[in-house]
Design a protein around this motif. Sequence first.
Motif, PDB file in Angstrom:
ATOM      1  N   THR A   1       0.835  -1.178  -0.036  1.00 48.45           N
ATOM      2  CA  THR A   1      -0.002   0.205   0.054  1.00 48.45           C
ATOM      3  C   THR A   1       0.717   1.198   0.042  1.00 48.45           C
ATOM      4  OG1 THR A   1      -1.658  -1.117   1.128  1.00 48.45           O
ATOM      5  CG2 THR A   1      -1.800   1.326   1.240  1.00 48.45           C
TER       6      THR A   1
ATOM      7  N   SER B   1       2.353   2.275  -3.348  1.00 43.84           N
ATOM      8  CA  SER B   1       1.517   2.532  -4.468  1.00 43.84           C
ATOM      9  C   SER B   1       0.989   4.024  -4.368  1.00 43.84           C
ATOM     10  CB  SER B   1       0.273   1.620  -4.554  1.00 43.84           C
ATOM     11  OG  SER B   1      -0.534   2.138  -3.316  1.00 43.84           O
ATOM     12  N   ASP B   2       0.645   4.458  -5.491  1.00 41.76           N
ATOM     13  CA  ASP B   2       0.372   6.039  -5.821  1.00 41.76           C
ATOM     14  C   ASP B   2      -0.841   6.211  -4.898  1.00 41.76           C
ATOM     15  OD1 ASP B   2       2.431   6.637  -7.220  1.00 41.76           O
ATOM     16  OD2 ASP B   2       1.707   6.402  -9.100  1.00 41.76           O
ATOM     17  N   GLU B   3      -1.858   5.347  -4.959  1.00 39.97           N
ATOM     18  CA  GLU B   3      -3.035   5.421  -4.115  1.00 39.97           C
ATOM     19  C   GLU B   3      -2.764   5.506  -2.731  1.00 39.97           C
ATOM     20  OE1 GLU B   3      -2.710   2.555  -6.255  1.00 39.97           O
ATOM     21  OE2 GLU B   3      -3.502   3.637  -7.976  1.00 39.97           O
ATOM     22  N   GLY B   4      -1.866   4.823  -2.190  1.00 36.92           N
ATOM     23  CA  GLY B   4      -1.582   4.801  -0.717  1.00 36.92           C
ATOM     24  C   GLY B   4      -0.964   6.180  -0.482  1.00 36.92           C
ATOM     25  N   TRP B   5      -0.017   6.633  -1.306  1.00 38.27           N
ATOM     26  CA  TRP B   5       0.645   8.008  -1.049  1.00 38.27           C
ATOM     27  C   TRP B   5      -0.503   8.946  -1.020  1.00 38.27           C
ATOM     28  CZ3 TRP B   5       4.023  10.268   1.335  1.00 38.27           C
ATOM     29  CH2 TRP B   5       4.396  11.544   0.959  1.00 38.27           C
ATOM     30  N   ALA B   6      -1.463   8.974  -1.954  1.00 37.37           N
ATOM     31  CA  ALA B   6      -2.702   9.967  -2.112  1.00 37.37           C
ATOM     32  C   ALA B   6      -3.462   9.927  -0.779  1.00 37.37           C
ATOM     33  CB  ALA B   6      -3.430   9.845  -3.252  1.00 37.37           C
ATOM     34  N   LYS B   7      -3.770   8.858  -0.385  1.00 40.61           N
ATOM     35  CA  LYS B   7      -4.461   8.570   0.952  1.00 40.61           C
ATOM     36  C   LYS B   7      -3.693   9.441   2.190  1.00 40.61           C
ATOM     37  CE  LYS B   7      -7.406   5.005  -0.090  1.00 40.61           C
ATOM     38  NZ  LYS B   7      -7.662   3.461   0.099  1.00 40.61           N
TER      39      LYS B   7
ATOM     40  N   GLU C   1      -3.891  12.961   1.862  1.00 40.13           N
ATOM     41  CA  GLU C   1      -5.318  13.527   2.150  1.00 40.13           C
ATOM     42  C   GLU C   1      -5.536  13.428   3.933  1.00 40.13           C
ATOM     43  OE1 GLU C   1      -8.318  11.032   0.555  1.00 40.13           O
ATOM     44  OE2 GLU C   1      -7.719  11.339  -1.488  1.00 40.13           O
TER      45      GLU C   1
END
Length: 193
Positions: free
Chosen positions: A144, A147-153, A156
């Motif tokens: 996680t 990943s780019d999604e994990g970094w975005a979360k 946030e």
Amino acid sequence: MPRPISWPTREEWQAKAEQSERTSCFARERVSSDPAEWLGTDQIAEGRVAAAKLVRATRIALGKAGLAGERSSLNQWYRDAADEGATVDDLASGWFHVTRYARMVQVMPEAADRLAVLGEALRTARDAAAEAVEEKAVATAVATRASDEGWAKELERRARVERGPQVTTITVHQDGSSTVSAPVPFQPPWPSY
């Protein structure tokens, strides 16, 4: 009110994934604490019967050995293990200590050995499962954070933390309709002196 925080870089945050997941809780907290999940009901019943027999004989032997003061501790360990809602730790620890006291005054060695084996089997089965679940959770956390999604979360989450607590006001009107205000920073009430 926004708070300046010195956040780790993405690389630092990603490098701490394993440590963060491993230290978030004890491995045993990731699995069931119900003894029936890790040991057969026949074995649990056998252990409870053996513990009861050992405690009776050990109480008498402790008195004869001049160690009557140890009986209250023995009784407490037994009560913890005999409780119907006992967890794996309650049962394994209780059986371990009942066995320890029985061996101290050399009472019913075969029953003490069997109780020790059952307690160790219970704890070993739970710990092996906990370790496997923890390894899976660590692998998921590492993936996680990579990943780019994990970094975005994470970005946030950081923004929410920096923003601080928010207050939303809901107003209900006489006609039954309602309006919701935009979130505003929470301002704690100042004490009046």
